[in-house]
Design an enzyme around this catalytic site. Structure first.
Site, mmCIF file in Angstrom:
data_model
loop_
_atom_site.group_PDB
_atom_site.id
_atom_site.type_symbol
_atom_site.label_atom_id
_atom_site.label_comp_id
_atom_site.label_asym_id
_atom_site.label_seq_id
_atom_site.Cartn_x
_atom_site.Cartn_y
_atom_site.Cartn_z
ATOM 1 N N CYS A 1 37.974 41.636 26.908
ATOM 2 C CA CYS A 1 36.877 42.666 27.367
ATOM 3 C C CYS A 1 36.931 42.889 28.944
ATOM 4 O O CYS A 1 37.302 41.769 29.631
ATOM 5 C CB CYS A 1 35.708 42.825 26.687
ATOM 6 S SG CYS A 1 34.631 41.562 27.598
ATOM 7 N N CYS B 1 31.474 36.353 24.647
ATOM 8 C CA CYS B 1 32.833 36.501 24.019
ATOM 9 C C CYS B 1 33.562 34.841 24.061
ATOM 10 O O CYS B 1 32.916 34.016 24.860
ATOM 11 C CB CYS B 1 33.727 37.210 24.825
ATOM 12 S SG CYS B 1 33.427 38.993 24.973
ATOM 13 N N GLU C 1 36.268 33.498 25.039
ATOM 14 C CA GLU C 1 36.881 33.295 26.180
ATOM 15 C C GLU C 1 36.069 32.855 27.192
ATOM 16 O O GLU C 1 36.376 31.924 28.052
ATOM 17 C CB GLU C 1 38.328 34.264 26.940
ATOM 18 C CG GLU C 1 37.666 35.503 26.954
ATOM 19 C CD GLU C 1 37.889 36.540 25.729
ATOM 20 O OE1 GLU C 1 37.005 36.166 24.498
ATOM 21 O OE2 GLU C 1 38.407 37.590 25.895
ATOM 22 N N ASN D 1 33.197 33.243 19.986
ATOM 23 C CA ASN D 1 32.256 34.224 20.179
ATOM 24 C C ASN D 1 30.917 33.868 19.549
ATOM 25 O O ASN D 1 31.052 33.180 18.476
ATOM 26 C CB ASN D 1 32.820 35.717 20.195
ATOM 27 C CG ASN D 1 33.142 35.912 18.474
ATOM 28 O OD1 ASN D 1 33.566 34.944 17.967
ATOM 29 N ND2 ASN D 1 32.779 37.148 18.009
ATOM 30 N N ILE D 2 29.908 33.916 20.376
ATOM 31 C CA ILE D 2 28.458 33.687 19.972
ATOM 32 C C ILE D 2 27.621 34.913 20.093
ATOM 33 O O ILE D 2 27.303 35.441 20.999
ATOM 34 C CB ILE D 2 27.985 32.555 20.922
ATOM 35 C CG1 ILE D 2 28.924 31.390 20.564
ATOM 36 C CG2 ILE D 2 26.588 31.956 19.999
ATOM 37 C CD1 ILE D 2 28.529 30.374 21.543
HETATM 38 N N1 THU Z 1 34.940 39.275 21.504
HETATM 39 C C1 THU Z 1 35.264 38.217 22.106
HETATM 40 O O1 THU Z 1 34.956 37.101 21.841
HETATM 41 N N2 THU Z 1 36.457 38.343 23.107
HETATM 42 C C2 THU Z 1 37.036 39.715 23.208
HETATM 43 O O2 THU Z 1 37.857 39.377 24.413
HETATM 44 C C3 THU Z 1 36.729 40.666 22.555
HETATM 45 C C4 THU Z 1 35.296 40.925 22.013
HETATM 46 C C5 THU Z 1 33.911 39.219 20.451
HETATM 47 C C6 THU Z 1 32.401 39.707 21.010
HETATM 48 C C7 THU Z 1 31.787 40.181 19.702
HETATM 49 O O3 THU Z 1 30.921 38.909 19.315
HETATM 50 C C8 THU Z 1 32.882 40.604 18.776
HETATM 51 O O4 THU Z 1 34.012 39.945 19.425
HETATM 52 C C9 THU Z 1 32.933 42.288 18.474
HETATM 53 O O5 THU Z 1 32.816 42.636 19.812
#
Ligand code: THU
Length: 128
Positions: A85, A53, A55, A42-43
Site C-alpha cells: 500500500c 501491514c 511488510e 499484518n496485525i
Molecule cells: N495489507 C498488508 O498487510 N500489506 C499490504 O501491502 C496491503 C494490505 C493488509 C492490511 C489489512 O490487514 C489487510 O491487508 C486488508 O487491507
C-alpha cells in the site's frame, strides 16, 4: 536466497497473520544485504486505523534489531499476489535504495518484481 525462496517464506507467514476483520492474511519476508531474513504479518486492530501491514511489521522488526541495509522484500497473501500500500511504500522509501526489490506472485505462478524507484517514483525523503 532466491526470490522464490523469499516468497515461500512470506507465504508460510500468512498463517500467523492477525486479520479477524478483513480475513485477508498477508505475510512478508525482508532480506538484508548481509543475508538475514526478517518476517512479518499484518496485525489488525478493532480501531482499524491502528492496523499494521505485513511488510511494515518486517521492517519494524529488522530496524529495531539494528538492520539498516536491505536487498528485497517478498509480500504475499493467502489469496495470491499483493503489492504494498502507499503507506508501506513511503515507509520503505526511508530505508531503501532505488534498486531495492519488491517481490510478489502466486505460489506456483511467475514471480512479479518491481524496484523501489518503480513503485514510488518521486517519493519523499527528508535530508538533514
Ligand atoms: N495489507 C498488508 O498487510 N500489506 C499490504 O501491502 C496491503 C494490505 C493488509 C492490511 C489489512 O490487514 C489487510 O491487508 C486488508 O487491507
Amino acid at each position: 536466497m532466491t526470490d522464490r525462496e523469499l516468497l515461500k517464506i512470506a507465504l508460510s507467514m500468512t498463517e500467523r497473520a492477525y486479520a479477524p476483520f478483513s480475513g485477508f492474511c498477508v505475510g512478508a519476508a525482508l532480506l538484508t544485504k548481509d543475508g538475514r531474513v526478517f518476517t512479518g504479518v499484518n496485525i489488525e486492530n478493532s480501531s482499524l486505523g491502528a492496523t499494521i501491514c505485513a511488510e511494515r511489521t518486517a521492517f519494524v522488526k529488522a530496524i529495531s534489531e539494528g538492520a539498516r541495509e536491505f536487498e528485497a522484500v517478498a509480500v504475499v497473501s493467502g489469496e495470491g499476489a499483493v503489492w504494498p500500500c502507499g503507506i508501506c511504500r513511503q515507509f520503505m522509501k526511508e530505508f531503501c535504495d532505488d534498486d531495492f526489490r519488491i517481490i510478489t506472485g502466486d505460489e506456483d505462478g511467475p514471480l512479479q518484481v518491481m524496484t523501489m524507484a518503480e513503485i514510488l517514483p518521486g517519493g519523499f525523503r527528508l535530508e538533514r
